[in-house]
Design an enzyme around this catalytic site. Structure first.
Site, short mmCIF file in Angstrom:
data_model
loop_
_atom_site.label_atom_id
_atom_site.label_comp_id
_atom_site.label_asym_id
_atom_site.label_seq_id
_atom_site.Cartn_x
_atom_site.Cartn_y
_atom_site.Cartn_z
N ASP A 30 40.95 40.70 -30.48
CA ASP A 30 39.57 40.94 -30.04
C ASP A 30 38.70 41.34 -31.24
OD1 ASP A 30 37.21 41.70 -28.89
OD2 ASP A 30 38.09 43.16 -27.50
N GLY A 31 37.65 40.57 -31.44
CA GLY A 31 36.76 40.82 -32.57
C GLY A 31 36.03 42.16 -32.50
N SER A 91 38.93 26.42 -33.81
CA SER A 91 39.68 25.24 -34.23
C SER A 91 40.69 25.56 -35.33
CB SER A 91 38.69 24.19 -34.78
OG SER A 91 38.07 24.70 -35.95
N ALA A 137 34.08 26.65 -26.18
CA ALA A 137 33.87 26.98 -27.61
C ALA A 137 33.47 25.72 -28.38
CB ALA A 137 35.14 27.56 -28.19
N THR A 138 32.86 25.95 -29.52
CA THR A 138 32.49 24.84 -30.40
C THR A 138 33.00 25.13 -31.80
OG1 THR A 138 30.39 25.93 -30.80
CG2 THR A 138 30.35 24.12 -29.23
N ILE A 139 33.35 24.08 -32.52
CA ILE A 139 33.57 24.24 -33.97
C ILE A 139 32.17 24.21 -34.57
CG2 ILE A 139 33.93 21.72 -34.24
CD1 ILE A 139 35.70 22.33 -36.67
N SER A 140 31.87 25.13 -35.46
CA SER A 140 30.53 25.19 -36.06
C SER A 140 30.27 23.93 -36.88
CB SER A 140 30.42 26.40 -36.97
OG SER A 140 30.60 27.58 -36.24
N ASP A 165 41.60 35.10 -32.16
CA ASP A 165 40.70 34.61 -31.12
C ASP A 165 41.10 35.28 -29.81
OD1 ASP A 165 38.75 31.87 -31.17
OD2 ASP A 165 39.26 32.70 -29.19
N HIS A 206 29.70 26.23 -41.90
CA HIS A 206 30.96 26.63 -42.53
C HIS A 206 30.78 26.73 -44.05
CE1 HIS A 206 33.65 25.25 -38.95
NE2 HIS A 206 33.42 26.54 -38.92
N1 SAH Z 1 34.84 29.53 -35.93
C1 SAH Z 1 35.47 28.61 -35.01
C2 SAH Z 1 35.05 28.71 -33.56
C3 SAH Z 1 33.64 29.17 -33.27
S1 SAH Z 1 33.34 29.27 -31.51
C4 SAH Z 1 35.29 27.20 -35.49
O1 SAH Z 1 34.32 26.90 -36.17
O2 SAH Z 1 36.13 26.37 -35.15
C5 SAH Z 1 33.46 31.03 -31.27
C6 SAH Z 1 34.87 31.50 -31.08
O3 SAH Z 1 34.84 32.91 -30.88
C7 SAH Z 1 35.58 30.93 -29.86
O4 SAH Z 1 36.79 30.41 -30.27
C8 SAH Z 1 35.74 32.13 -28.93
O5 SAH Z 1 36.90 32.09 -28.12
C9 SAH Z 1 35.83 33.27 -29.94
N2 SAH Z 1 35.52 34.60 -29.42
C10 SAH Z 1 34.53 34.97 -28.56
N3 SAH Z 1 34.58 36.29 -28.33
C11 SAH Z 1 35.61 36.79 -29.06
C12 SAH Z 1 36.16 38.10 -29.25
N4 SAH Z 1 35.67 39.17 -28.63
N5 SAH Z 1 37.21 38.23 -30.09
C13 SAH Z 1 37.74 37.16 -30.72
N6 SAH Z 1 37.27 35.90 -30.58
C14 SAH Z 1 36.22 35.71 -29.76
#
Ligand code: SAH
Length: 243
Positions: free
Chosen positions: A160-161, A108, A75-78, A128, A83
């Site tokens: 779960d999203g 994050s 994963a990455t922080i955007s 997440d 943001h």
């Molecule tokens: N918005 C965060 C992380 C973005 S990275 C930030 O800026 O710090 C994308 C994130 O989506 C990751 O943490 C990943 O684990 C999460 N993700 C991916 N699929 C998902 C799902 N189905 N449900 C919930 N989270 C999910």
């Protein structure tokens, strides 16, 4: 041929570095100032929230550079400008009294904290799908923003999203930080009337679009119930399907 390719690559790299450099600083306030100067932060509400949320507590490497950074678990922080953009698009619905807000792909934890700081009467849920990232987000928030967790204004948990959070009041604002192949229906249902969903939509490896969906009514006709606006082209990691 190889030399040409090398020159082009170097040119592209220098443009990327130059763009990042425009909004780079060695402090959180410096980063916010740069984003403001570049007209990415446009309101005092977003500025204050980003000033009060030190990105240095949410990412180890180059926290004050306007670029995404790895946070583990693929994963990455955007990037800060993304943001700031998402907070700006959602500002009107984040700041309604007693707003209910959902940040999907909390990663994050940074964005969920900014959202909570934009409205002292809001309740923010960050979910997440990766347990290690839920742990990371909680650890990061505990550094300086533990009061949000202790007061219950911010709840971070596994989820779960594609499902969202069921059995709660409807959300005024939903942000998704990962790209979905299509609009997840449960998220549309979980929006309050007047509420907004901001979500990247598209396949991996293809151009994705950041989409804003505003719920207008409970009408059965999608076009009457929702107003959809394409905002910009983006690149996000996938919203994974938990089969
Ligand atoms: N918005 C965060 C992380 C973005 S990275 C930030 O800026 O710090 C994308 C994130 O989506 C990751 O943490 C990943 O684990 C999460 N993700 C991916 N699929 C998902 C799902 N189905 N449900 C919930 N989270 C999910």
């Amino acid at each position: 041929m190889f030399i040409n390719l090398l020159i082009v690559s170097l040119l592209v790299l220098s443009v990327v570095v130059a763009m990042a450099w425009r909004s780079s600083s060695n402090s959180n306030s410096g980063l916010v100032e740069q984003l403001k100067r570049n007209d990415i932060i446009k309101s005092a509400v977003v500025e204050q929230a980003m000033l009060l949320t030190d990105r240095g507590n949410y990412v180890y490497y180059y926290p004050y550079l306007d670029a995404p950074q790895l946070i583990g678990f693929d994963a990455t922080i955007s990037a800060p400008h993304m943001h700031a953009y998402a907070l700006t698009v959602l500002q009107d619905v984040i700041t309604v009294p007693n707003a209910k807000i959902l940040d999907i792909g909390v990663g994050s934890g940074y964005l969920a904290v900014c959202m909570a700081k934009m409205n002292p009467s809001a309740k923010v849920y960050g979910i997440d799908i990766v347990p290690g990232l839920v742990h990371l987000a909680l650890k990061n928030v505990m550094k300086r923003d533990a009061d949000l967790l202790n007061s219950g204004r911010l709840v971070i948990r596994e989820g779960d999203g594609w499902v969202g959070i069921e059995g709660e009041d409807k959300f005024n604002a939903i942000h998704v930080g990962a790209a979905a192949e299509s609009l997840p229906k449960p998220l549309l249902t979980q929006l309050a009337i007047g509420g907004k969903l901001v979500i990247p939509v598209g396949q991996q490896g293809e151009i994705q679009t950041l989409v804003e969906v505003k719920k207008m009514s409970d009408d059965d006709d999608f076009d009457k119930a929702y107003q959809v606006k394409n905002l910009l082209s983006v690149q996000y990691v996938p919203l994974v399907k938990d089969n």
